[in-house]
Design a protein around this motif. Structure first.
Motif, PDB file in Angstrom:
ATOM      1  N   GLY A  47      13.216   6.827 -14.176  1.00  0.00           N
ATOM      2  CA  GLY A  47      12.834   5.764 -13.258  1.00  0.00           C
ATOM      3  C   GLY A  47      14.030   4.984 -12.743  1.00  0.00           C
ATOM      4  N   GLU A  48      13.828   4.355 -11.623  1.00  0.00           N
ATOM      5  CA  GLU A  48      14.796   3.443 -11.009  1.00  0.00           C
ATOM      6  C   GLU A  48      14.114   2.083 -10.914  1.00  0.00           C
ATOM      7  N   PRO A  49      14.158   1.280 -11.983  1.00  0.00           N
ATOM      8  CA  PRO A  49      13.402   0.021 -12.004  1.00  0.00           C
ATOM      9  C   PRO A  49      13.731  -0.940 -10.859  1.00  0.00           C
ATOM     10  N   ILE A  50      14.917  -0.833 -10.273  1.00  0.00           N
ATOM     11  CA  ILE A  50      15.248  -1.725  -9.160  1.00  0.00           C
ATOM     12  C   ILE A  50      14.298  -1.524  -7.981  1.00  0.00           C
ATOM     13  N   LEU A  51      13.673  -0.354  -7.888  1.00  0.00           N
ATOM     14  CA  LEU A  51      12.719  -0.100  -6.811  1.00  0.00           C
ATOM     15  C   LEU A  51      11.452  -0.946  -6.948  1.00  0.00           C
ATOM     16  N   PHE A  52      11.204  -1.510  -8.134  1.00  0.00           N
ATOM     17  CA  PHE A  52      10.069  -2.419  -8.280  1.00  0.00           C
ATOM     18  C   PHE A  52      10.262  -3.679  -7.433  1.00  0.00           C
ATOM     19  N   LEU A  53      11.514  -3.997  -7.058  1.00  0.00           N
ATOM     20  CA  LEU A  53      11.752  -5.125  -6.155  1.00  0.00           C
ATOM     21  C   LEU A  53      11.068  -4.909  -4.809  1.00  0.00           C
ATOM     22  N   VAL A  54      10.939  -3.659  -4.401  1.00  0.00           N
ATOM     23  CA  VAL A  54      10.268  -3.345  -3.139  1.00  0.00           C
ATOM     24  C   VAL A  54       8.806  -3.795  -3.212  1.00  0.00           C
ATOM     25  N   LEU A  74       0.831  -1.207   0.000  1.00  0.00           N
ATOM     26  CA  LEU A  74       0.000   0.000   0.000  1.00  0.00           C
ATOM     27  C   LEU A  74       0.864   1.255   0.000  1.00  0.00           C
ATOM     28  N   CYS A  75       1.865   1.281   0.860  1.00  0.00           N
ATOM     29  CA  CYS A  75       2.709   2.473   1.003  1.00  0.00           C
ATOM     30  C   CYS A  75       3.621   2.698  -0.204  1.00  0.00           C
ATOM     31  N   PHE A  76       3.788   1.685  -1.052  1.00  0.00           N
ATOM     32  CA  PHE A  76       4.573   1.853  -2.271  1.00  0.00           C
ATOM     33  C   PHE A  76       3.955   2.934  -3.162  1.00  0.00           C
ATOM     34  N   PHE A  77       2.646   3.098  -3.058  1.00  0.00           N
ATOM     35  CA  PHE A  77       1.929   4.051  -3.911  1.00  0.00           C
ATOM     36  C   PHE A  77       1.694   5.402  -3.229  1.00  0.00           C
ATOM     37  N   LEU A  78       2.128   5.539  -1.987  1.00  0.00           N
ATOM     38  CA  LEU A  78       1.996   6.802  -1.252  1.00  0.00           C
ATOM     39  C   LEU A  78       3.286   7.609  -1.391  1.00  0.00           C
ATOM     40  N   PRO A  79       3.274   8.888  -1.034  1.00  0.00           N
ATOM     41  CA  PRO A  79       4.483   9.716  -1.168  1.00  0.00           C
ATOM     42  C   PRO A  79       5.667   9.190  -0.344  1.00  0.00           C
ATOM     43  N   TRP A  80       6.814   9.051  -1.008  1.00  0.00           N
ATOM     44  CA  TRP A  80       8.048   8.604  -0.364  1.00  0.00           C
ATOM     45  C   TRP A  80       8.962   9.765  -0.037  1.00  0.00           C
ATOM     46  N   ILE A  81       9.074  10.689  -0.979  1.00  0.00           N
ATOM     47  CA  ILE A  81       9.973  11.823  -0.762  1.00  0.00           C
ATOM     48  C   ILE A  81       9.295  13.106  -1.217  1.00  0.00           C
ATOM     49  N   ARG A  82       9.719  14.196  -0.604  1.00  0.00           N
ATOM     50  CA  ARG A  82       9.321  15.535  -1.044  1.00  0.00           C
ATOM     51  C   ARG A  82      10.612  16.252  -1.418  1.00  0.00           C
ATOM     52  N   VAL A  83      10.658  16.749  -2.645  1.00  0.00           N
ATOM     53  CA  VAL A  83      11.805  17.504  -3.125  1.00  0.00           C
ATOM     54  C   VAL A  83      11.380  18.952  -3.238  1.00  0.00           C
ATOM     55  N   SER A  84      12.150  19.832  -2.592  1.00  0.00           N
ATOM     56  CA  SER A  84      11.827  21.261  -2.590  1.00  0.00           C
ATOM     57  C   SER A  84      13.009  22.057  -3.108  1.00  0.00           C
ATOM     58  N   CYS A  85      12.688  23.131  -3.827  1.00  0.00           N
ATOM     59  CA  CYS A  85      13.713  24.050  -4.319  1.00  0.00           C
ATOM     60  C   CYS A  85      13.026  25.370  -4.646  1.00  0.00           C
ATOM     61  N   ALA A  86      13.570  26.449  -4.157  1.00  0.00           N
ATOM     62  CA  ALA A  86      13.101  27.794  -4.465  1.00  0.00           C
ATOM     63  C   ALA A  86      11.605  27.966  -4.219  1.00  0.00           C
ATOM     64  N   GLY A  87      11.121  27.443  -3.100  1.00  0.00           N
ATOM     65  CA  GLY A  87       9.724  27.603  -2.747  1.00  0.00           C
ATOM     66  C   GLY A  87       8.771  26.641  -3.432  1.00  0.00           C
ATOM     67  N   GLN A  88       9.243  25.846  -4.344  1.00  0.00           N
ATOM     68  CA  GLN A  88       8.434  24.843  -5.041  1.00  0.00           C
ATOM     69  C   GLN A  88       8.734  23.479  -4.434  1.00  0.00           C
ATOM     70  N   SER A  89       7.727  22.628  -4.314  1.00  0.00           N
ATOM     71  CA  SER A  89       7.971  21.276  -3.828  1.00  0.00           C
ATOM     72  C   SER A  89       7.105  20.286  -4.588  1.00  0.00           C
ATOM     73  N   VAL A  90       7.584  19.059  -4.634  1.00  0.00           N
ATOM     74  CA  VAL A  90       6.850  17.985  -5.297  1.00  0.00           C
ATOM     75  C   VAL A  90       7.044  16.711  -4.479  1.00  0.00           C
ATOM     76  N   ASP A  91       5.947  15.962  -4.323  1.00  0.00           N
ATOM     77  CA  ASP A  91       5.991  14.666  -3.655  1.00  0.00           C
ATOM     78  C   ASP A  91       6.057  13.574  -4.713  1.00  0.00           C
ATOM     79  N   LEU A  92       6.891  12.576  -4.459  1.00  0.00           N
ATOM     80  CA  LEU A  92       7.031  11.454  -5.381  1.00  0.00           C
ATOM     81  C   LEU A  92       6.788  10.150  -4.626  1.00  0.00           C
ATOM     82  N   SER A  93       5.964   9.285  -5.210  1.00  0.00           N
ATOM     83  CA  SER A  93       5.666   7.988  -4.606  1.00  0.00           C
ATOM     84  C   SER A  93       6.719   6.968  -5.034  1.00  0.00           C
TER      85      SER A  93
END
Length: 155
Positions: A61-68, A21-40
């Protein structure tokens, strides 16, 4: 039917379900210059486009993460086959522990030093609840595998 499932599989299946379930939820938030994006986890594994119009950036993409994801599905499959079989084997212990440890190793290798590297480029990286849920889920998978080993040895 679930009452026939071993105590170890009750723990490891719950952990694997949480991780999937958590594989599809946000893993990281990347922020720069007041802008941010969440990536699952899915977006990090498959790749995605961030932003729109001329400012859109392709995140490879990092296909090795599909192993998770696959490891969690593997634990659920082992639980199903154990339920059908009606008894525990060595695979129900060691196999589950391996399927719990593999994604944790992949995550450690992929994310160690990420914050520092991003900071050198002017980005801020925050780890989000999806990633923490995956880690917690796979710790539960390992605990369930150990429980299966103990139960299998006592029979």
């Amino acid at each position: 039917m679930l009452s026939k499932l071993s105590r170890g599989y009750k723990v490891s299946s719950s952990g694997a379900g949480l991780a999937v379930l958590c594989f599809f939820l946000p893993w990281i938030r990347v922020s720069c210059a007041g802008q941010s994006v969440d990536l699952s986890g899915w977006q990090l594994a498959a790749g995605t486009t961030v932003g729109s119009g001329f400012g859109a950036q392709r995140v490879p993409g990092e296909p090795i993460l599909f192993l998770v994801l696959l490891a969690g599905l593997g634990v659920l499959a082992l639980a199903y086959f154990s339920l059908q079989r009606g008894y525990l084997t060595e695979l129900d212990g060691l196999g589950v522990i391996g399927l719990g440890a593999l994604p944790l190793l992949v995550l450690f290798i992929k994310f160690s030093g990420t914050r520092e590297q991003a900071a050198q480029l002017g980005f801020v990286v925050e780890y989000r609840y999806g990633l923490w849920g995956v880690i917690l889920g796979y710790i539960a998978v390992i605990v369930g595998g150990v429980m299966n080993m103990r139960d299998q040895q006592s029979t």
